[in-house]
Design an enzyme around this catalytic site. Structure first.
Site, PDB file in Angstrom:
ATOM      1  N   ASP A 178       0.825  -1.187  -0.060  1.00  0.00           N
ATOM      2  CA  ASP A 178      -0.087   0.140  -0.054  1.00  0.00           C
ATOM      3  C   ASP A 178       0.979   1.224  -0.004  1.00  0.00           C
ATOM      4  O   ASP A 178       1.657   1.449   0.880  1.00  0.00           O
ATOM      5  CB  ASP A 178      -0.895   0.031   1.416  1.00  0.00           C
ATOM      6  CG  ASP A 178      -1.803   1.103   1.186  1.00  0.00           C
ATOM      7  OD1 ASP A 178      -2.795   1.167   0.371  1.00  0.00           O
ATOM      8  OD2 ASP A 178      -1.810   2.240   2.015  1.00  0.00           O
TER       9      ASP A 178
ATOM     10  N   TYR B 237       2.808  10.112   0.864  1.00  0.00           N
ATOM     11  CA  TYR B 237       3.948   9.412   1.763  1.00  0.00           C
ATOM     12  C   TYR B 237       5.408   9.887   1.386  1.00  0.00           C
ATOM     13  O   TYR B 237       6.312   9.399   2.276  1.00  0.00           O
ATOM     14  CB  TYR B 237       3.781   8.003   1.810  1.00  0.00           C
ATOM     15  CG  TYR B 237       2.390   7.454   2.167  1.00  0.00           C
ATOM     16  CD1 TYR B 237       1.458   8.191   2.641  1.00  0.00           C
ATOM     17  CD2 TYR B 237       2.089   6.258   2.115  1.00  0.00           C
ATOM     18  CE1 TYR B 237       0.118   7.652   3.160  1.00  0.00           C
ATOM     19  CE2 TYR B 237       0.777   5.560   2.312  1.00  0.00           C
ATOM     20  CZ  TYR B 237      -0.204   6.430   3.217  1.00  0.00           C
ATOM     21  OH  TYR B 237      -1.113   6.095   3.435  1.00  0.00           O
TER      22      TYR B 237
ATOM     23  N   LYS C  83      -2.268   6.251  -4.091  1.00  0.00           N
ATOM     24  CA  LYS C  83      -3.515   6.909  -3.784  1.00  0.00           C
ATOM     25  C   LYS C  83      -3.379   8.649  -4.410  1.00  0.00           C
ATOM     26  O   LYS C  83      -2.169   8.980  -4.297  1.00  0.00           O
ATOM     27  CB  LYS C  83      -3.716   7.223  -2.346  1.00  0.00           C
ATOM     28  CG  LYS C  83      -3.936   6.072  -1.704  1.00  0.00           C
ATOM     29  CD  LYS C  83      -4.212   5.940  -0.252  1.00  0.00           C
ATOM     30  CE  LYS C  83      -3.859   4.664   0.525  1.00  0.00           C
ATOM     31  NZ  LYS C  83      -2.587   4.500   1.048  1.00  0.00           N
TER      32      LYS C  83
ATOM     33  N   HIS D  93      -7.449   9.667  -1.801  1.00  0.00           N
ATOM     34  CA  HIS D  93      -6.884   9.449  -0.316  1.00  0.00           C
ATOM     35  C   HIS D  93      -7.843  10.028   0.499  1.00  0.00           C
ATOM     36  O   HIS D  93      -8.170   9.390   1.591  1.00  0.00           O
ATOM     37  CB  HIS D  93      -5.470  10.150  -0.385  1.00  0.00           C
ATOM     38  CG  HIS D  93      -4.789   9.776   0.695  1.00  0.00           C
ATOM     39  ND1 HIS D  93      -3.167   9.398   0.489  1.00  0.00           N
ATOM     40  CD2 HIS D  93      -4.889   9.259   1.797  1.00  0.00           C
ATOM     41  CE1 HIS D  93      -2.909   9.087   1.653  1.00  0.00           C
ATOM     42  NE2 HIS D  93      -3.607   8.839   2.494  1.00  0.00           N
TER      43      HIS D  93
HETATM   44  N1  LIG Z   1      -5.760   5.933   3.504  1.00  0.00           N
HETATM   45  C1  LIG Z   1      -5.386   6.601   4.548  1.00  0.00           C
HETATM   46  O1  LIG Z   1      -5.675   7.631   4.707  1.00  0.00           O
HETATM   47  C2  LIG Z   1      -4.334   5.727   5.572  1.00  0.00           C
HETATM   48  C3  LIG Z   1      -3.864   4.594   4.933  1.00  0.00           C
HETATM   49  N2  LIG Z   1      -2.859   3.954   5.949  1.00  0.00           N
HETATM   50  C4  LIG Z   1      -2.013   2.620   5.294  1.00  0.00           C
HETATM   51  O2  LIG Z   1      -2.603   1.625   6.423  1.00  0.00           O
HETATM   52  C5  LIG Z   1      -1.032   1.438   6.956  1.00  0.00           C
HETATM   53  C6  LIG Z   1      -1.044   0.931   8.238  1.00  0.00           C
HETATM   54  O3  LIG Z   1      -1.321   1.998   9.141  1.00  0.00           O
HETATM   55  P1  LIG Z   1      -0.475   2.709  10.025  1.00  0.00           P
HETATM   56  O4  LIG Z   1      -1.140   3.722  10.539  1.00  0.00           O
HETATM   57  O5  LIG Z   1       0.914   2.858   9.399  1.00  0.00           O
HETATM   58  O6  LIG Z   1      -0.407   1.694  11.355  1.00  0.00           O
HETATM   59  P2  LIG Z   1      -0.361   0.435  12.013  1.00  0.00           P
HETATM   60  O7  LIG Z   1      -1.527   0.193  12.687  1.00  0.00           O
HETATM   61  O8  LIG Z   1       0.049  -0.533  10.731  1.00  0.00           O
HETATM   62  O9  LIG Z   1       0.889   0.377  12.962  1.00  0.00           O
HETATM   63  C7  LIG Z   1       2.093   0.808  12.720  1.00  0.00           C
HETATM   64  C8  LIG Z   1       2.962   0.948  13.911  1.00  0.00           C
HETATM   65  O10 LIG Z   1       3.031  -0.473  14.635  1.00  0.00           O
HETATM   66  C9  LIG Z   1       4.352  -1.046  14.797  1.00  0.00           C
HETATM   67  N3  LIG Z   1       4.505  -2.501  14.513  1.00  0.00           N
HETATM   68  C10 LIG Z   1       4.273  -3.154  13.320  1.00  0.00           C
HETATM   69  N4  LIG Z   1       4.113  -4.319  13.435  1.00  0.00           N
HETATM   70  C11 LIG Z   1       4.304  -4.538  14.881  1.00  0.00           C
HETATM   71  C12 LIG Z   1       4.617  -5.819  15.593  1.00  0.00           C
HETATM   72  N5  LIG Z   1       4.431  -6.912  15.163  1.00  0.00           N
HETATM   73  N6  LIG Z   1       4.908  -5.433  16.929  1.00  0.00           N
HETATM   74  C13 LIG Z   1       4.969  -4.194  17.434  1.00  0.00           C
HETATM   75  N7  LIG Z   1       4.721  -3.123  16.810  1.00  0.00           N
HETATM   76  C14 LIG Z   1       4.695  -3.432  15.492  1.00  0.00           C
HETATM   77  C15 LIG Z   1       5.267  -0.093  13.831  1.00  0.00           C
HETATM   78  O11 LIG Z   1       6.335   0.004  14.123  1.00  0.00           O
HETATM   79  P3  LIG Z   1       7.821  -0.304  13.121  1.00  0.00           P
HETATM   80  O12 LIG Z   1       7.569   0.188  11.603  1.00  0.00           O
HETATM   81  O13 LIG Z   1       8.728   0.568  13.857  1.00  0.00           O
HETATM   82  O14 LIG Z   1       8.112  -1.792  13.183  1.00  0.00           O
HETATM   83  C16 LIG Z   1       4.430   1.042  13.623  1.00  0.00           C
HETATM   84  O15 LIG Z   1       4.956   2.034  14.615  1.00  0.00           O
HETATM   85  C17 LIG Z   1      -0.238   2.574   6.701  1.00  0.00           C
HETATM   86  O16 LIG Z   1       1.215   2.572   6.551  1.00  0.00           O
HETATM   87  C18 LIG Z   1      -0.900   3.057   5.225  1.00  0.00           C
HETATM   88  O17 LIG Z   1      -0.167   2.180   3.955  1.00  0.00           O
HETATM   89  C19 LIG Z   1      -2.722   4.492   7.182  1.00  0.00           C
HETATM   90  C20 LIG Z   1      -3.360   5.685   7.476  1.00  0.00           C
HETATM   91  C21 LIG Z   1      -4.172   6.322   6.779  1.00  0.00           C
HETATM   92  O1  LIG Z   2      -2.638   7.785   4.792  1.00  0.00           O
HETATM   93  C1  LIG Z   2      -2.360   8.223   5.517  1.00  0.00           C
HETATM   94  C2  LIG Z   2      -2.788   9.315   6.278  1.00  0.00           C
HETATM   95  O2  LIG Z   2      -4.180   9.549   5.639  1.00  0.00           O
HETATM   96  C3  LIG Z   2      -1.920  10.535   6.013  1.00  0.00           C
HETATM   97  O3  LIG Z   2      -1.631  10.701   4.334  1.00  0.00           O
HETATM   98  C4  LIG Z   2      -2.666  12.033   6.310  1.00  0.00           C
HETATM   99  O4  LIG Z   2      -2.992  11.968   7.706  1.00  0.00           O
HETATM  100  C5  LIG Z   2      -1.692  12.944   5.991  1.00  0.00           C
HETATM  101  O5  LIG Z   2      -0.540  13.014   6.765  1.00  0.00           O
HETATM  102  C6  LIG Z   2      -2.314  14.586   6.467  1.00  0.00           C
HETATM  103  O6  LIG Z   2      -1.602  14.997   7.382  1.00  0.00           O
HETATM  104  O7  LIG Z   2      -3.121  14.887   5.999  1.00  0.00           O
END
Ligand SMILES: NC(=O)C1=CN([C@@H]2O[C@H](COP(=O)(O)OP(=O)(O)OC[C@H]3O[C@@H](n4cnc5c(N)ncnc54)[C@H](OP(=O)(O)O)[C@@H]3O)[C@@H](O)[C@H]2O)C=CC1
Ligand SMILES: O=C[C@H](O)[C@@H](O)[C@@H](O)[C@H](O)C(=O)O
Length: 337
Positions: free
Chosen positions: A67, A72, A101, A132
């Site tokens: 994704d 990003y 996105k 997005h």
């Molecule tokens: N469409 C949108 O607006 C959005 C889309 N997304 C998408 O969804 C993805 C996932 O969501 P996101 O908000 O990043 O967060 P997550 O809920 O996936 O959490 C990520 C965090 O969890 C930690 N982590 C991952 N695996 C483990 C594990 N097994 N044990 C302990 N800690 C762990 C990571 O640390 P570390 O990396 O340091 O290992 C990081 O700090 C995003 O990266 C993005 O691609 C997210 C938010 C908004």
């Molecule tokens: O996908 C992840 C989130 O949507 C991120 O793109 C937004 O939160 C962005 O950082 C913003 O500040 O608008």
């Protein structure tokens, strides 16, 4: 076969053979006829210098769904990783599911936004392109991604709206040689989807939303199911720092199945027939997150009880000053149209 014999076999076949546990690449069907692998690697906040290694590691470990997003600001490195694994024959492009996105400042420049992501990712097509956020921002403001007005608020583009953006995105699929296999949305509530569907020719393949036991978003999940829109869950661990790993209700279900809390948090979505994105740049965690199990109805009841006891919690809500139509976020301007 003799019906009583087949009944006997059904009753005596171990449950795990009748209902095999989901795997990271369990294929979930989209309304386009294509399928999406159940687990995707998230790349938001994966820092340059780390994200290439993370994507290479994930694909070598079996991930097939990545994704990405223009905003990003790391698609270039993700593209290097993709080029690396494809050129080494680890995987074929067609066996990957790559999402990007359209960022808010590109709502009126959909083709340009897509081409920028394709160039950075070094790909000639995407499996999925999402809007997005349903929030157009000024394409000529004081910042290319996050333009602000002098008072510090985000510079919203009121000359257009999310429905017009969707109609522009539809043209991507209708083009003679489409560069995207499917289009969809992200961060859509029921209210905004209703407005979009009233004018759409193409029903979005996916709505990517924040989703976890603190925020089940049942209203929009049920609505999407009714309309044939697949849900992809983001921030399954509660985003940065994985705060949901310490939630007591999650730990109880994890203990019952002798797995880690992450397995429960990811498997929750498979039980809801959604795909899920887990972000990590840590190789051992990328490996650990591949594990999924079947949760039963008592587990799901327990997980459902968490937000009922503790209240809803949303971790990702950028300061657009816009009411996106989610019942837990009633404040801000209504841009549903
Ligand atoms: N469409 C949108 O607006 C959005 C889309 N997304 C998408 O969804 C993805 C996932 O969501 P996101 O908000 O990043 O967060 P997550 O809920 O996936 O959490 C990520 C965090 O969890 C930690 N982590 C991952 N695996 C483990 C594990 N097994 N044990 C302990 N800690 C762990 C990571 O640390 P570390 O990396 O340091 O290992 C990081 O700090 C995003 O990266 C993005 O691609 C997210 C938010 C908004
Ligand atoms: O996908 C992840 C989130 O949507 C991120 O793109 C937004 O939160 C962005 O950082 C913003 O500040 O608008």
């Amino acid at each position: 076969m003799n019906p009583s014999l087949s009944k006997f076999m059904l009753a005596h076949t171990p449950k795990h053979i009748l209902n095999p546990a989901p795997t990271m690449n369990t294929e979930l069907k989209l309304n386009t006829g294509a399928s999406i692998p159940a687990l995707g690697l998230g790349t938001w906040q994966s820092a340059p210098g780390e994200v290439k290694k993370a994507v290479v590691h994930a694909i070598e470990a079996g991930y097939r769904h990545i994704d990405c997003a223009f905003c990003y600001q790391n698609e270039d490195e993700v593209g290097e990783a993709l080029q690396d694994v494809i050129s080494r024959g680890v995987v074929k492009r067609d066996d990957l599911f790559i999402t990007s996105k359209l960022w808010c400042t590109y709502h009126t420049r959909v083709e340009e936004g897509l081409q920028k992501s394709l160039d950075l990712l070094k790909l000639d097509y995407l499996d999925l392109y999402l809007m997005h956020w349903p929030v157009p921002m000024n394409p000529n403001g004081n910042h290319p991604l996050f333009p602000k007005l002098p008072d510090g608020s985000r510079d919203i583009d009121f000359s257009t709206n999310h429905v017009k953006t969707w109609l522009r995105m539809e043209k991507l699929i209708q083009a003679p040689s489409p560069k995207v296999k499917a289009i969809g949305v992200a961060n859509y509530s029921k209210k905004y989807l209703e407005k979009l569907l009233a004018k759409a020719t193409i029903v979005p393949a996916i709505n990517q939303i924040e989703n976890h036991p603190y925020l089940p978003q049942q209203e929009v999940v049920d609505f999407c199911k009714e309309k044939g829109i697949h849900i992809t869950a983001y921030s399954p661990f509660g985003s940065t720092g994985s705060p949901m790993f310490s939630e007591e209700g999650i730990l109880e279900v994890a203990k019952k199945h002798s797995v880690g809390p992450g397995t429960v948090l990811l498997s929750y979505h498979l039980a809801r027939n959604s795909s899920v994105l887990a972000k990590s740049v840590t190789p051992s965690r990328i490996d650990e997150n591949r594990k999924l199990i079947s949760l039963d109805s008592s587990d799901m009841e327990k997980l459902e009880g968490i937000h009922k006891a503790k209240g809803l919690k949303r971790f990702v809500y950028p300061p657009f000053g816009v009411n996106c139509g989610f019942p837990d976020k009633p404040e801000g301007m209504d841009l549903s149209g």
